[in-house]
Design a protein around this motif. Sequence first.
Motif, mmCIF file in Angstrom:
data_model
loop_
_atom_site.group_PDB
_atom_site.id
_atom_site.type_symbol
_atom_site.label_atom_id
_atom_site.label_comp_id
_atom_site.label_asym_id
_atom_site.label_seq_id
_atom_site.Cartn_x
_atom_site.Cartn_y
_atom_site.Cartn_z
ATOM 1 N N LYS A 334 0.666 -2.940 -6.901
ATOM 2 C CA LYS A 334 1.705 -2.293 -6.092
ATOM 3 C C LYS A 334 1.166 -1.058 -5.383
ATOM 4 N N SER A 335 0.264 -0.368 -6.032
ATOM 5 C CA SER A 335 -0.279 0.859 -5.430
ATOM 6 C C SER A 335 -1.180 0.564 -4.240
ATOM 7 N N ARG A 336 -1.631 -0.670 -4.087
ATOM 8 C CA ARG A 336 -2.554 -1.028 -2.995
ATOM 9 C C ARG A 336 -1.853 -1.747 -1.845
ATOM 10 N N LEU A 337 -0.561 -1.989 -1.950
ATOM 11 C CA LEU A 337 0.147 -2.796 -0.943
ATOM 12 C C LEU A 337 1.095 -1.939 -0.109
ATOM 13 N N ARG A 338 1.394 -2.459 1.070
ATOM 14 C CA ARG A 338 2.378 -1.802 1.936
ATOM 15 C C ARG A 338 3.792 -2.085 1.428
ATOM 16 N N ASP A 339 4.749 -1.269 1.863
ATOM 17 C CA ASP A 339 6.137 -1.478 1.452
ATOM 18 C C ASP A 339 6.664 -2.815 1.955
ATOM 19 N N GLU A 340 6.199 -3.249 3.115
ATOM 20 C CA GLU A 340 6.708 -4.493 3.693
ATOM 21 C C GLU A 340 6.069 -5.739 3.082
ATOM 22 N N ASP A 341 5.034 -5.568 2.279
ATOM 23 C CA ASP A 341 4.433 -6.707 1.591
ATOM 24 C C ASP A 341 5.232 -7.030 0.333
ATOM 25 N N MET A 355 2.394 -11.407 3.079
ATOM 26 C CA MET A 355 2.076 -10.386 4.075
ATOM 27 C C MET A 355 2.668 -10.796 5.414
ATOM 28 N N ASP A 363 -7.228 -9.700 8.300
ATOM 29 C CA ASP A 363 -6.352 -8.684 7.708
ATOM 30 C C ASP A 363 -6.015 -9.055 6.270
ATOM 31 N N VAL A 367 -7.018 -7.206 2.415
ATOM 32 C CA VAL A 367 -6.088 -6.965 1.303
ATOM 33 C C VAL A 367 -6.568 -7.675 0.046
#
Length: 715
Positions: A334-341, A355, A363, A367
């Motif tokens: 979770k700490s490595r992902l965007r909010d929209e992922d 994604m 891209d 990730v």
Amino acid sequence: MPSVHHSSAPREASLPRIDERRLRSLFDAMPSGFALHEILLDGEGQPCDYRFIDVNPAFEAITGIARSRLVGRRVREVLPQLEPLWIERYGSVALTGDCQQFDDFSVDLDRHYRVTAYCPEIGLFAVIVDDITAIWRSEESLRQAAKVFELTRDGVAITDASARIVAVNHAFTEITGYSSEEAVGQNASILKSGHHDAVFYDTVWSELTSTGFWQGELCNRRKTGETYPQWLTITAVHDEYGQIERYIGVFTDISRLRNAEAHAEYIAYHDTLTQLPNRSLLNIRFEHALERAQRHHHKMALLIIDLDLFKNINDSLGHEFGDRLLVAVTERFKSRLRDEDTLVRVHGDEFAILMEEIEVATDAAVVARDLLQALEAPFRIGGSDEIYLSASAGISIAPDDGSDPALLLRNADTAVNLAKMQGRKTFCFYTEALTTHALERMRLESRLRRAMNLGHLLLHYQPLIEASSGAVIGAEALLRWCDPEQGMIAPIHFIPVAEDSGLIAPLGAWVLATACRQMRAWLDAGRALRTIAVNLSPRQFFLQDVPELLRQTLADSGLDARFLELEITEGILIERGERAVAILNRIRALGVRLSIDDFGTGYSSLSYLKRFTIDKLKIDRSFIRDVTTDSSDAEIAATIIAMAHSLSLSVVAEGVETAEQLAFLEEHGCDYYQGYFFSHPLAAEHFPESVENSCARRDPPRMDGTPWLTIRSAT
């Protein structure tokens, strides 16, 4: 205390002489039971019993005793069931002269009675008995209705025709917070929450006035101001003129139900351990994301990340530790992902990342690499040692690799498998070629199912030759698939598919039944055969109850168990241990013989032979093929034969194709042979009765490669 007359003999009651016949008629016509008694006293002048002087027909009907059996007899003698309560009450009346009335219940008659007892004159005692069963039951019904009204767990409110509350029960108070004193006299509108408009209430009253009934869910307000959902049923009560005089409202507080539904919905779409969305929610979010991507001409990526060898952690440190580790992994991801992922736990140790709005496939690769790197730092759970994890990732791109969430997930899984094959700790993109093999297996499974239903499967039989006599003494049943389009399909292609799909169980049962019936037919025809051998798949061995299958098959075919031999692999014996022992013991108890197929190819330890009751070893054809040119194979084959004989086991050499091989085996005392040198596997109708050895022991091999042994087919 009134005076009493002490007498030991009955006397006639003093009755008025005025119109005695009419008085008697009235006495007999009384609807109430009536009995007149003489009071009997004991030595101390106390009432001790009562003698019947007269009774009317109603009393006879109530007691079930005729007048002739009552008059002149004592109450204790005739009606002993009246003891002790009635006699005690009778005594009180006789002593005080006071009239008493009490109710009683007859268990035998299931009736309720009201008894009136009094002394009409000194020495006399009268009893009037009325059947009040109907009254009592009516009152009991009212009591029960009141009890149900008060104790029901649903709230109940009764209003008049103008919706003014006239009565509420205890549940009403508990649910709404209004006491009975606060609610009675108020209009039911005190419960309105303001969540419904006038149109809603107009609809309710319109239905009530037209049908006399309304049911539905609405939101009401408690005394505290809190709103809550309730399920309400309103019924109109009409008077004798058809006018509405009452409304009865019964309602249930369904706030807990709604909360439970909300919780259940959350559980349905989230993983209970990590609180991440699950596969169901992934599908929903994928559909919405795909619509947006199509509108804006963007690509989407679906990543599958599978932790490497996570099962080892569960097995060694326990599932609870494994669960805590999965939660820690979730936090790193979770700490490595965007909010929209969207991070999803698909199942077990497999995660997915949806994604949205990626420009190019690389891209997703960035990730994937970042998430794999997130696992490089060791984990420390509680006071445990450092735990190192790695993962493999697979990537599928929409719409390039598909626009269906299930398809993309499957494609990403395929890519994960490729990443694992390449050594793990890496990621792979999906390509269409990866699924070609999987699709071919699926099609093969489908065709195999059809072949089983259409009868395209058949058995061929490989003759078993006895070394000492050269006679055909048995056969091995071999499965064949004759496809109308592709011809014969080798078992090596379809048996693994049957094992993976579970078809091996019905397939194996068919092979066993067909082989047993054929052996029975050969024996009935007078063929001098001793053995029919059937191969048993390791998967089939534990997929069904093989001993019971054997028992039933032998019974159905009429074949004696001593003619049947099961060929099993070493893997069954080694990998399944005690379970295999138990199953094989049940098979042996049936009288079926056992042999080990492909012996020598699986395990170096031969200690298992001591634990299992085996009849025969089959030397794998890989050793026989080079037995005359490879000294190692020759030594292995010779050792197997010697070892088997030392254990009192017979030996079969399979794959015998040349005279040189045969000569070697004869020299070392092999017991039985199979192979193309003698015969190819044949259909049952072509199975040979015998083989003729034309100087096989002394002539050199034929230059044209034809076998020395001539097969004589059955006619």
